[in-house]
Design a protein around this motif. Structure first.
Motif, short mmCIF file in Angstrom:
data_model
loop_
_atom_site.label_atom_id
_atom_site.label_comp_id
_atom_site.label_asym_id
_atom_site.label_seq_id
_atom_site.Cartn_x
_atom_site.Cartn_y
_atom_site.Cartn_z
N HIS A 136 35.01 17.95 18.70
CA HIS A 136 34.70 18.61 17.44
C HIS A 136 34.40 17.57 16.36
O HIS A 136 33.44 17.72 15.59
CB HIS A 136 35.85 19.52 17.03
N MET A 137 35.21 16.52 16.31
CA MET A 137 34.99 15.46 15.31
C MET A 137 33.66 14.75 15.57
O MET A 137 32.93 14.42 14.63
CB MET A 137 36.15 14.46 15.33
N GLN A 138 33.35 14.52 16.84
CA GLN A 138 32.06 13.89 17.17
C GLN A 138 30.90 14.76 16.71
O GLN A 138 29.94 14.26 16.11
CB GLN A 138 31.93 13.69 18.69
N LEU A 139 30.99 16.05 16.98
CA LEU A 139 29.93 16.97 16.55
C LEU A 139 29.82 17.00 15.03
O LEU A 139 28.71 17.01 14.47
CB LEU A 139 30.19 18.38 17.09
N ARG A 140 30.95 17.03 14.35
CA ARG A 140 30.96 17.05 12.89
C ARG A 140 30.33 15.78 12.34
O ARG A 140 29.50 15.82 11.44
CB ARG A 140 32.41 17.21 12.39
N THR A 141 30.69 14.64 12.92
CA THR A 141 30.14 13.36 12.48
C THR A 141 28.64 13.31 12.71
O THR A 141 27.87 12.88 11.83
CB THR A 141 30.83 12.20 13.22
N THR A 142 28.21 13.78 13.87
CA THR A 142 26.78 13.80 14.19
C THR A 142 26.05 14.74 13.22
O THR A 142 24.98 14.39 12.70
CB THR A 142 26.55 14.25 15.64
N ARG A 151 54.10 20.95 32.67
CA ARG A 151 52.76 20.49 33.07
C ARG A 151 51.68 21.29 32.34
O ARG A 151 50.68 20.72 31.90
CB ARG A 151 52.59 20.59 34.58
N ALA A 152 51.88 22.59 32.22
CA ALA A 152 50.91 23.43 31.52
C ALA A 152 50.81 23.02 30.06
O ALA A 152 49.70 22.92 29.50
CB ALA A 152 51.28 24.91 31.65
N ASN A 153 51.95 22.80 29.42
CA ASN A 153 51.94 22.37 28.01
C ASN A 153 51.25 21.03 27.85
O ASN A 153 50.49 20.81 26.89
CB ASN A 153 53.36 22.31 27.45
N GLN A 154 51.53 20.12 28.77
CA GLN A 154 50.89 18.80 28.70
C GLN A 154 49.37 18.93 28.88
O GLN A 154 48.60 18.33 28.12
CB GLN A 154 51.47 17.88 29.77
N THR A 155 48.96 19.72 29.85
CA THR A 155 47.52 19.93 30.07
C THR A 155 46.89 20.59 28.85
O THR A 155 45.80 20.19 28.41
CB THR A 155 47.30 20.80 31.32
N ASN A 156 47.58 21.56 28.28
CA ASN A 156 47.09 22.24 27.10
C ASN A 156 46.93 21.25 25.94
O ASN A 156 45.92 21.27 25.23
CB ASN A 156 48.04 23.37 26.72
N SER A 157 47.90 20.37 25.75
CA SER A 157 47.83 19.36 24.69
C SER A 157 46.66 18.41 24.91
O SER A 157 45.94 18.06 23.97
CB SER A 157 49.13 18.57 24.63
N GLU A 158 46.47 17.99 26.15
CA GLU A 158 45.36 17.09 26.46
C GLU A 158 44.02 17.76 26.20
O GLU A 158 43.10 17.15 25.64
CB GLU A 158 45.45 16.61 27.91
N LEU A 159 43.89 19.04 26.59
CA LEU A 159 42.65 19.76 26.35
C LEU A 159 42.39 19.94 24.85
O LEU A 159 41.26 19.81 24.38
CB LEU A 159 42.67 21.13 27.04
N LYS A 160 43.45 20.24 24.10
CA LYS A 160 43.30 20.38 22.64
C LYS A 160 42.87 19.06 22.02
O LYS A 160 42.00 19.03 21.15
CB LYS A 160 44.60 20.87 22.02
N LYS A 161 43.46 17.97 22.49
CA LYS A 161 43.08 16.65 21.97
C LYS A 161 41.61 16.37 22.25
O LYS A 161 40.87 15.92 21.37
CB LYS A 161 43.96 15.57 22.60
N TYR A 196 39.28 18.59 22.80
CA TYR A 196 38.49 19.51 21.99
C TYR A 196 38.37 18.97 20.57
O TYR A 196 37.28 18.97 19.98
CB TYR A 196 39.13 20.90 21.98
N ASP A 197 39.48 18.52 19.99
CA ASP A 197 39.47 17.98 18.62
C ASP A 197 38.57 16.75 18.53
O ASP A 197 37.81 16.61 17.56
CB ASP A 197 40.89 17.63 18.16
N GLU A 198 38.63 15.88 19.53
CA GLU A 198 37.77 14.69 19.54
C GLU A 198 36.30 15.08 19.61
O GLU A 198 35.47 14.55 18.88
CB GLU A 198 38.14 13.77 20.71
#
Length: 107
Positions: A78-84, A62-72, A74-76
């Protein structure tokens, strides 16, 4: 009368024997149940490390899954900020050139 009394005494002896046999059977059943309960308790205690391991594994999953979701996320983000930032870069450069050319300009 003696015969009746003798039959009553014999009946009482048989009844006492039946009661004694029932008491012994009850004690045997109780001892068997206690022994079985102790054996079950020992089996359960022996399984505690296994149960603990399974719980830890599930928690880690569960922790790994939550960590993966949070990273995803964060990446999304980050991409929005970069695009903006990229979309506003030209606008910011134009505003900077305007300030360099005319520092008194109201932007």
């Amino acid at each position: 009368m003696d015969e009746t009394l003798q039959r009553l005494l014999d009946a009482e002896k048989r009844a006492e024997a039946i009661v004694k046999q029932a008491d012994e059977e009850r004690d045997r059943i109780i001892q068997g149940a206690l022994h079985e309960a102790h054996a079950e308790e020992e089996r359960f205690e022996a399984r505690i490390p296994e149960l603990h391991r399974a719980f830890i594994e599930k928690a880690e999953q569960r922790a790994n899954q939550t960590n993966s979701e949070l990273k995803k996320r964060y990446d999304e983000h980050h991409m929005q900020l970069r695009t903006t930032a990229e979309s506003r870069e030209k606008e910011a450069l134009n505003a900077a050139f305007e300030l360099l050319i005319d520092p008194d300009a109201n932007l």
